[in-house]
Design a protein around this motif. Structure first.
Motif, short mmCIF file in Angstrom:
data_model
loop_
_atom_site.label_atom_id
_atom_site.label_comp_id
_atom_site.label_asym_id
_atom_site.label_seq_id
_atom_site.Cartn_x
_atom_site.Cartn_y
_atom_site.Cartn_z
N PRO A 86 26.61 12.40 -12.67
CA PRO A 86 27.66 11.53 -12.98
C PRO A 86 27.96 11.90 -14.33
CG PRO A 86 25.31 10.60 -13.34
CD PRO A 86 25.08 11.70 -12.51
N ARG A 87 29.54 11.29 -14.66
CA ARG A 87 29.97 11.75 -15.85
C ARG A 87 28.91 11.24 -17.36
NH1 ARG A 87 36.39 9.80 -15.53
NH2 ARG A 87 36.92 12.03 -14.78
N ASP A 105 31.15 0.16 -10.95
CA ASP A 105 30.35 1.05 -11.74
C ASP A 105 29.55 2.20 -10.66
OD1 ASP A 105 28.79 -0.85 -10.75
OD2 ASP A 105 27.38 -0.98 -12.66
N THR A 106 29.66 1.94 -9.46
CA THR A 106 29.01 3.12 -8.69
C THR A 106 29.48 4.46 -8.89
OG1 THR A 106 28.90 1.28 -6.98
CG2 THR A 106 28.61 3.57 -6.18
N THR A 107 28.20 5.37 -9.00
CA THR A 107 28.73 6.70 -9.14
C THR A 107 28.37 7.51 -7.93
OG1 THR A 107 26.58 7.25 -10.20
CG2 THR A 107 28.60 6.55 -11.58
N HIS A 139 21.92 10.10 -11.05
CA HIS A 139 22.59 9.02 -10.34
C HIS A 139 21.66 7.87 -10.47
CE1 HIS A 139 26.43 10.71 -9.28
NE2 HIS A 139 25.84 11.84 -8.90
N THR A 175 34.45 11.49 -10.78
CA THR A 175 34.05 9.95 -10.90
C THR A 175 33.15 9.35 -9.82
OG1 THR A 175 36.35 9.77 -11.57
CG2 THR A 175 35.28 7.89 -11.05
N LEU A 176 33.04 10.18 -8.75
CA LEU A 176 32.59 9.48 -7.60
C LEU A 176 31.82 10.50 -6.68
CD1 LEU A 176 31.56 6.62 -6.31
CD2 LEU A 176 33.59 6.90 -4.89
#
Length: 363
Positions: free
Chosen positions: A348-349, A254-256, A191, A283-284
């Motif tokens: 994160p993705r 855009d926070t992950t 992240h 997503t998060l």
């Protein structure tokens, strides 16, 4: 001719059952009854059971006022917590009460609602009641409160922190270190776009302030310092966790990874993420702090820091019991915390896709 039952006139109290009455019924000495009440572990089980049976039959209760006059102690302890709405404090208070009860102490409980003025007033009330010891929470206490403690001359310990100012002994964890480790764990997952939801609205909540400092320090060391808008300040409620997440993602979509300074805020944030159609952790990623019982039952279960609340409560009780007895006591006790990695956190993705591309090129 049948005798009519004797009815005591209204307003006339029945004579108080004395320890000698129990002793006579149980065919033991008053000293034995006293040992059963105060040190049951040193009395033979069959004798203890017989005495307790007669205590219950006679509805005997100890005369606290008389005992206080004789010993100079009320055998009571007071605890002031910020709130009992959070499970972490309720768990600690329960452990504190159970351990004190084993030694014949009664616990008075008050809450300050994170208000230093109210904390001072509650402390005044407890001292006026003649408590033998005081348990506080946190390291931030007003100068008036510390002066009152010194004047009262009763043993005091504060909890949930490893160190406290003003010479007050403490038992707890290093909150800053724990949140720093949690942040470093999320950094290792890949992240780089972080947000924080922190219970720091109340000036007295030094535990959450220390946790926020740990988050900020870890991210600064990684070259990813948080902007002011990436930190949402909240109180301790679920509703605040929900509104804070929405505010954070409105400003930084855009926070992950979102790091919360309590489980309650994290659980609220997870509920809001679901409402917004955001999958956790795909997503998060969301993390909490405390490891309350509900944290492990969430869907997905919450990644968090486990705080040894029961051990803190028992340790505070032991400290006061020894201090009241005049035994040596430590100035501070640092207890271990534990990072609990559950399914609310994941890479994160973008990191997952990069890793997959890397594996495909290797093959």
């Amino acid at each position: 001719m049948d005798k009519k039952p004797v009815i005591a006139p209204k307003g006339r109290q029945q004579p108080r059952v004395k320890i000698e009455d129990v002793a006579r019924k149980a065919n033991v000495s008053p000293a034995t009854v006293s040992r059963v009440l105060n040190h049951p572990d040193i009395v033979r089980p069959e004798l203890r059971d017989r005495v307790m049976r007669h205590i219950n039959d006679l509805s005997y209760t100890r005369d606290s006022a008389a005992r206080a006059l004789k010993s100079g102690r009320m055998r009571t302890v007071g605890v002031i917590v910020p709130t009992l709405a959070l499970g972490i404090f309720a768990e600690g208070v329960e452990a504190l009460q159970n351990r004190l009860s084993e030694s014949g102490y009664t616990l008075f409980i008050a809450n300050s609602q994170y208000d230093q003025r109210r904390e001072f007033q509650e402390l005044q009330s407890l001292i006026e009641r003649g408590v033998d010891g005081i348990v506080l929470v946190g390291a931030s206490h007003g100068r008036e409160l510390r002066s009152l403690i010194e004047q009262a001359g009763v043993p005091v310990i504060t909890t949930y922190v490893a160190k406290a100012g003003g010479g007050i002994p403490a038992i707890g964890i290093d909150n800053e270190s724990a949140s720093r480790e949690m942040t470093e764990y999320l950094l290792r997952l890949g992240h780089v776009r972080f947000g924080a939801i922190a219970n720091v609205v109340a000036a007295s909540n030094d535990r959450s302030r220390a946790r926020l400092e740990g988050i900020q320090r870890a991210l600064s060391d990684a070259g990813l310092p948080l902007k002011p808008t990436q930190i949402v300040k909240a109180d301790y409620s679920l509703a605040q966790g929900r509104s804070a997440l929405r505010q954070l993602l409105t400003d930084h979509p855009d926070t992950t990874a979102v790091i919360c300074t309590t489980d309650t805020l994290a659980i609220g944030a997870m509920a809001e993420a679901r409402k917004m159609g955001l999958a956790v952790p795909a997503t998060l990623s969301i993390t909490g702090f405390d490891d309350v019982e509900l944290a492990g039952q969430m869907d997905p279960p919450l990644t968090t820091v486990s705080v040894p609340a029961a051990e803190i409560g028992r340790g505070a009780a032991d400290y006061l019991i020894n201090a009241i007895a005049g035994s040596p006591v430590p100035r501070s006790v640092v207890l271990p915390y534990r990072l609990v990695m559950r399914s609310s956190s994941a890479p994160p993705r973008s990191s997952v896709r990069s890793a997959r591309r890397g594996r495909s090129r290797d093959h």
